[in-house]
Design a protein around this motif. Structure first.
Motif, PDB file in Angstrom:
ATOM      1  N   LEU B  90       0.827  -1.214   0.000  1.00 46.97           N
ATOM      2  CA  LEU B  90       0.000   0.000   0.000  1.00 46.97           C
ATOM      3  C   LEU B  90       0.862   1.265   0.000  1.00 46.97           C
ATOM      4  N   GLY B  93       2.556   1.667  -3.251  1.00 46.43           N
ATOM      5  CA  GLY B  93       1.606   2.106  -4.277  1.00 46.43           C
ATOM      6  C   GLY B  93       1.302   3.591  -4.169  1.00 46.43           C
ATOM      7  N   VAL B  94       1.101   4.059  -2.951  1.00 40.02           N
ATOM      8  CA  VAL B  94       0.779   5.484  -2.744  1.00 40.02           C
ATOM      9  C   VAL B  94       1.976   6.345  -3.141  1.00 40.02           C
ATOM     10  N   SER B  97       2.341   6.486  -6.831  1.00 40.06           N
ATOM     11  CA  SER B  97       1.349   7.374  -7.412  1.00 40.06           C
ATOM     12  C   SER B  97       1.792   8.835  -7.270  1.00 40.06           C
ATOM     13  N   LEU B  98       2.383   9.154  -6.109  1.00 37.75           N
ATOM     14  CA  LEU B  98       2.832  10.529  -5.862  1.00 37.75           C
ATOM     15  C   LEU B  98       3.974  10.919  -6.791  1.00 37.75           C
ATOM     16  N   SER B 100       4.652   9.635  -9.711  1.00 34.36           N
ATOM     17  CA  SER B 100       4.471   9.164 -11.090  1.00 34.36           C
ATOM     18  C   SER B 100       4.294  10.278 -12.114  1.00 34.36           C
ATOM     19  N   SER B 109      -3.829   6.001 -12.633  1.00 33.65           N
ATOM     20  CA  SER B 109      -4.636   5.918 -11.423  1.00 33.65           C
ATOM     21  C   SER B 109      -3.850   5.278 -10.278  1.00 33.65           C
ATOM     22  N   LEU B 110      -4.342   5.501  -9.090  1.00 30.83           N
ATOM     23  CA  LEU B 110      -3.710   4.893  -7.911  1.00 30.83           C
ATOM     24  C   LEU B 110      -3.772   3.368  -8.022  1.00 30.83           C
ATOM     25  N   ALA B 111      -4.823   2.872  -8.656  1.00 28.47           N
ATOM     26  CA  ALA B 111      -4.975   1.411  -8.787  1.00 28.47           C
ATOM     27  C   ALA B 111      -3.825   0.820  -9.593  1.00 28.47           C
ATOM     28  N   THR B 112      -3.422   1.496 -10.657  1.00 27.24           N
ATOM     29  CA  THR B 112      -2.298   0.981 -11.457  1.00 27.24           C
ATOM     30  C   THR B 112      -1.005   1.042 -10.644  1.00 27.24           C
ATOM     31  N   SER B 113      -0.838   2.122  -9.881  1.00 31.48           N
ATOM     32  CA  SER B 113       0.350   2.230  -9.015  1.00 31.48           C
ATOM     33  C   SER B 113       0.374   1.077  -8.014  1.00 31.48           C
ATOM     34  N   LEU B 114      -0.791   0.763  -7.480  1.00 28.98           N
ATOM     35  CA  LEU B 114      -0.865  -0.350  -6.521  1.00 28.98           C
ATOM     36  C   LEU B 114      -0.519  -1.676  -7.201  1.00 28.98           C
TER      37      LEU B 114
END
Lengths: 184, 174
Positions: B90, B93-94, B97-98, B100, B109-114
């Motif tokens: 998690l 992933g966060v 996302s930050l 990216s 999206s955050l989902a892809t980062s996760l």
């Protein structure tokens, strides 16, 4: 792509190997794995636990009234919820059953622990006898989670093991069963 | 070669993270959302079974002896041990996302980062698994120093792959 798949397969095979290894260990140590609780009808493990107000509780070939060992700790919120009802049962049954609250806050059983447990008992207005277990009794009775209550009949045999919070009526029933039904 | 043949399967995706992280992460960045976390959820479950089989058996036996609540408590104790892994994914992933590229660069999206952070956890899993296998084969537990060395190596490899994933994600977003 095929080479990558092989690496994936290798990883999964490693997981499977480790799993098989663990299950093999379980098979070899079955008796140890199986002993998750004190079996009902078995002789209650002999233990001696010091009582907070002096003296000691000896669990060995108990004769007479049923004995209830209620394992608990001061940091255990469910125990805090359950202990008052156990104490009410203790007052209600009187000499018809010996109910002891066995504290398992842990070793060392010293003055600091006595002070903490006494303060806790005062706060909940507990009147039942309190024993301080350094770990031996909890281990002998396979106490993995608390509250954990063991009911021992007059012949010194385990008649009920109650895990989690149980109300006064449930515990009273278990004690009644231990009093009425002869154990085999 | 058809598109169906080109799409890597589960084993190729999981294995690819270990032996071809750059190509695998580039593919994962374009893969359907949820694929990475789905793949890794299976691995986390497999790891729990492989490393906690005795505890799981005991939970089952407690259920038989003491009722379903006791079994659930035992099961909960086992599942709890996966929390650090889930937390690692998690946080990874966060952070991914930050870093990216931000919304201005069509940030994924955050989902892809996760998903990518989940794949980056696989090297950590592989090293820990290998260490456990070796220790089991040798018949002794790892010493504290050995465990620290294994953890450090596992985290380092995972961090490198996380970096590779971030580059792939920024490449997709650009």
């Amino acid at each position: 792509m095929r080479g990558r798949a092989w690496a994936g397969w290798a990883l999964i095979i490693a997981v499977a190997l480790l799993c098989a290894w663990q299950l093999l260990w379980v098979g070899r140590h079955w008796a140890q794995v199986r002993s998750v609780t004190t079996p009902r009808g078995s002789t209650a493990p002999a233990v001696t636990i010091p009582l907070i107000d002096g003296g000691e509780l000896r669990v060995e070939g108990t004769r007479g009234a049923p004995l209830v060992l209620a394992f608990w700790a001061t940091w255990c919120a469910p125990c805090r919820a359950e202990l008052p009802s156990i104490d009410r049962l203790h007052r209600r049954l009187g000499p018809a059953a010996r109910i002891v609250a066995v504290n398992i806050d842990g070793a060392p059983v010293d003055e600091a622990l006595r002070y903490r447990v006494r303060a806790f008992a005062r706060e909940l207005d507990l009147t039942l006898p309190i024993a301080l277990d350094g770990g031996a009794a909890a281990s002998a009775y396979h106490v993995e989670t608390i509250p954990h209550t063991v009911v021992i009949d007059g012949d010194g045999r385990v008649r009920a093991v109650l895990e989690g919070v149980h109300d006064e009526a449930e515990l009273a029933r278990a004690i009644d069963d231990a009093r009425v039904t002869p154990s085999r | 070669m058809s598109a169906a043949e080109e799409a890597p399967g589960f084993f190729a995706r999981v294995g690819g993270v270990l032996i071809a992280p750059r190509a695998t992460m580039a593919e994962a960045a374009r893969a359907p959302v949820g694929q990475g976390t789905g793949d890794v959820a299976w691995l986390v479950a497999a790891r729990l079974v492989a490393t906690h089989a005795p505890a799981l058996v005991r939970a089952g036996l407690r259920g038989v002896d003491l009722g379903p609540a006791a079994a659930l408590m035992g099961l909960f104790g086992v599942v709890q041990s996966a929390l650090p892994d889930v937390l690692l994914i998690l946080v990874g992933g966060v952070l991914m996302s930050l870093f990216s590229g931000g919304a201005a660069r069509r940030a994924p999206s955050l989902a892809t980062s996760l998903d990518l952070a989940a794949y980056a956890w696989i090297p950590y899993f592989a090293i820990e698994l290998l260490a456990l296998l070796v220790a089991s084969a040798l018949g002794h537990e790892l010493s504290h120093a050995q465990q620290v060395a294994v953890d450090a190596a596992a985290l380092l490899w995972a961090a490198v792959v996380w970096g590779v994933a971030l580059v792939a994600l920024r490449g997709r977003a650009a």
